[in-house]
Design a protein around this motif. Structure first.
Motif, mmCIF file in Angstrom:
data_model
loop_
_atom_site.group_PDB
_atom_site.id
_atom_site.type_symbol
_atom_site.label_atom_id
_atom_site.label_comp_id
_atom_site.label_asym_id
_atom_site.label_seq_id
_atom_site.Cartn_x
_atom_site.Cartn_y
_atom_site.Cartn_z
ATOM 1 N N LEU A 195 -4.976 9.376 6.697
ATOM 2 C CA LEU A 195 -4.322 8.671 5.604
ATOM 3 C C LEU A 195 -5.162 8.748 4.337
ATOM 4 N N PHE A 196 -4.508 8.961 3.194
ATOM 5 C CA PHE A 196 -5.162 9.031 1.892
ATOM 6 C C PHE A 196 -4.423 8.090 0.941
ATOM 7 N N PRO A 197 -4.944 6.863 0.739
ATOM 8 C CA PRO A 197 -4.259 5.903 -0.144
ATOM 9 C C PRO A 197 -4.143 6.444 -1.570
ATOM 10 N N GLY A 198 -3.090 6.014 -2.262
ATOM 11 C CA GLY A 198 -2.879 6.445 -3.641
ATOM 12 C C GLY A 198 -2.252 7.814 -3.698
ATOM 13 N N LYS A 199 -2.512 8.540 -4.802
ATOM 14 C CA LYS A 199 -1.946 9.873 -4.981
ATOM 15 C C LYS A 199 -2.945 10.940 -4.576
ATOM 16 N N LEU A 200 -2.426 12.062 -4.141
ATOM 17 C CA LEU A 200 -3.279 13.176 -3.742
ATOM 18 C C LEU A 200 -2.830 14.413 -4.494
ATOM 19 N N ASP A 208 0.859 -1.190 0.000
ATOM 20 C CA ASP A 208 0.000 0.000 0.000
ATOM 21 C C ASP A 208 0.890 1.233 0.000
ATOM 22 N N GLN A 209 0.338 2.330 -0.504
ATOM 23 C CA GLN A 209 1.060 3.591 -0.495
ATOM 24 C C GLN A 209 0.066 4.729 -0.494
ATOM 25 N N GLY A 210 0.526 5.883 -0.060
ATOM 26 C CA GLY A 210 -0.385 7.013 -0.032
ATOM 27 C C GLY A 210 0.229 8.223 0.649
ATOM 28 N N ILE A 211 -0.672 9.103 1.073
ATOM 29 C CA ILE A 211 -0.271 10.370 1.680
ATOM 30 C C ILE A 211 -0.905 10.474 3.061
ATOM 31 N N GLN A 212 -0.149 11.022 4.004
ATOM 32 C CA GLN A 212 -0.691 11.311 5.321
ATOM 33 C C GLN A 212 -0.690 12.818 5.533
ATOM 34 N N ALA A 218 4.563 11.156 2.851
ATOM 35 C CA ALA A 218 4.166 9.959 2.112
ATOM 36 C C ALA A 218 4.394 8.733 2.978
#
Length: 547
Positions: free
Chosen positions: A11-16, A2-6, A25
């Motif tokens: 937490l916001f998975p994926g790209k923001l 999993d990957q995303g932005i905090q 990140a």
């Protein structure tokens, strides 16, 4: 996995998409039991392409062991510039811990492009430029000993920092005083002028001198958006000869710092042949005299009508002073110590005043702070009278005994501070570390000398802590301070030789150290009250003291 932005705690998975504050990140890996995960990371302030260049140079195909070896080699090369011998284990730990911390700031804010040339993102204009940039440094602290130590032992660092200062001016219209990463409203003074002048007087020629002079003059004749950028109260300072209080907070401290900065500017201008600027700022460098009250022997605040602010309490913190009281700022005349002695009535009277600072009760009045700030609590805890080593304005005061023919008192108090106020443990500092300044005081003093007046290429003697210190300087020059009979009891300099010849002065010049050689000291348990008492033995001062 999993990957995303905090953002903050969300937490916001994926790209923001878009701009947000406090963003980081995250990556989550699925690592089977028994396997190891190696993560190689590189970053850039310039852009993604530069980050990949940094990745290739710094971590690609390298193991943790490889990086550990590279790091140890780099640190040893920097720490090995100064080799201390003859101290106990605790002294050695403290010395090299302090040297390590001196070297942590300022931070390098430049990277290298495809051709290996330095480039940087400017926090001042938001553009990419060729050259050098540094950040995370408060000159109010570090002009005193950190940067003079760089200029002596790590001149290649000073060369880049001076270029960065001029770059900052060209991109923002002002020299930085507290970079974090660009201009920040913090502390007081025009101490960038001290950095430039000190480096120039000690042979650093890596920057455009005319552009630097233009920047220095502008710094004294304009006010930036932040009070600490440019010169706060410059119009009143030029008209009245001081910054009035309470029109301006910390006004007396600002006046004293401006007078020193004006001396620096005068010195720099004279050295490059600009006589008119040199003379104008030489005159302004005497403005400190306007705030000395001979009736009490202290620096005080005046209002715009020229009247002293009442009531006066030397132990009152804040108000016209910055993180200190009149006890601490009365000594902030590094450039004209003989002139200060004259104001106090002469050498004997100034010596008595210094003595009283260490002997006075550690009383205080919280003043405009309204509560006990940590600098006050630290002064009380130190139990050295009104001497507040945990804050910067008074740290040079011990060495002033050398200017009035009482060097043995400097030797005594220096050794007291080295032994009592520093150690290698978690309580090893007597106050804020402050970008390396508290550490730099220890490093310089433990070697046996201190740059009381940056801008004048001299180092005032104290009492070395070690039996031998070797400075491995550029161009294969080596300077040795040899004090073989030095110990906790033999803390006074009985006699000295420089390169085999009798040496009576209370100071060394920059050239004497940077050219290589040996200072041999015979230490004694009793002070030699005949050594270093002639006026010609005293360190430089702006005016000539006449009894």
């Amino acid at each position: 996995k999993d990957q995303g932005i905090q953002i903050n705690d969300d937490l916001f998975p994926g790209k923001l998409v878009g701009e947000h504050d406090r963003v980081c990140a995250y990556l989550q890996f699925d690592v089977p039991e028994g396997e190891k995960l190696t993560v190689r990371v590189a970053s850039s302030f310039i852009g993604e392409e530069q980050a990949w260049l940094n990745f290739d140079r710094e971590v690609k195909n390298k193991t943790v062991a490889d990086l550990k070896i590279e790091s140890a080699k780099l640190w040893n090369s920097m720490m090995g510039r100064i080799v201390a011998e003859g101290g106990n284990e605790e002294q050695m730990k403290t010395f090299y811990s302090c040297l390590y911390r001196v070297l942590l700031f300022p931070r390098e804010f430049y990277e290298f492009d495809k051709s290996g040339k330095p480039v940087y993102y400017s926090p001042y204009d938001g553009k990419i430029h060729a050259g050098y940039m540094y950040t995370d440094n408060g000159f109010w602290d570090t002009f005193r000993a950190v940067h003079p130590l760089f200029t002596l032992v790590y001149p290649e660092v000073s060369e880049r920092i001076m270029q960065a200062l001029v770059n900052s001016y060209e991109e923002s219209g002002f020299l930085p005083e507290w970079a974090s990463p660009g201009h920040r409203g913090c502390m007081i003074g025009n101490n960038s002028l001290s950095l430039i002048t000190d480096a120039w007087m000690k042979g650093i020629r890596s920057f455009d001198a005319k552009k630097a002079l233009e920047a220095m003059v502008h710094q004294t004749q304009a006010q930036g958006r932040e009070a600490s950028v440019g010169r706060n109260g410059f119009e009143e300072y030029d008209k009245l000869g001081y910054v009035p209080y309470p029109d301006y907070v910390e006004a007396t401290a600002k006046t004293l710092e401006y007078a020193y900065s004006d001396w620096c500017l005068s010195r720099f201008a004279a050295s490059i042949g600009n006589v008119s600027i040199a003379e104008a700022y030489e005159k302004k460098s005497q403005n400190y005299k306007n705030l000395f009250d001979p009736s009490c022997g202290f620096m005080r605040a005046k209002n715009k009508d020229g009247e002293w602010i009442e009531p006066f309490r030397a132990i009152e913190w804040g108000g016209p002073f910055t993180e200190g009281s009149s006890w601490h700022y009365t000594w902030s005349v590094m450039h004209d110590i003989q002139g200060l002695a004259q104001l106090m009535g002469g050498h004997e009277q100034m010596g008595a005043k210094l003595d009283s600072m260490f002997n006075a009760p550690a009383d205080y009045n919280v003043g405009t702070y309204g509560f006990v700030i940590h600098e006050i609590a630290e002064m009380v805890a130190l139990d050295m009278g009104q001497y507040a080593h945990g804050n910067q304005p008074v740290q040079h005061a011990i060495y002033l005994y050398n200017y009035i023919g009482q060097p043995w008192k400097a030797q005594y108090h220096v050794r007291e501070v080295l032994n009592r106020l520093y150690n290698s443990g978690p309580k090893g500092y007597c106050g804020d570390e402050d970008n390396g300044q508290t550490s730099a005081w220890y490093v310089c003093s433990a070697m046996g000398f201190y740059p009381v007046c940056p801008g004048q290429p001299e180092y005032v003697l104290g009492a070395p802590l070690f039996q031998k210190v070797t400075l491995n300087l550029p161009n294969n020059k080596v300077f040795v301070i040899d004090a073989r009979n030095n110990n906790d009891k033999n803390l006074y300099i009985d006699s000295a030789k420089l390169n085999g010849k009798k040496f009576t002065r209370n100071y060394l010049t920059h050239d004497e150290i940077s050219s290589g050689g040996e200072l041999s000291l015979k230490m004694n348990a009793k002070p030699n009250m005949k050594r270093g008492v002639r006026p010609e033995d005293f360190p430089y001062s702006y005016s000539v003291y006449k009894p």
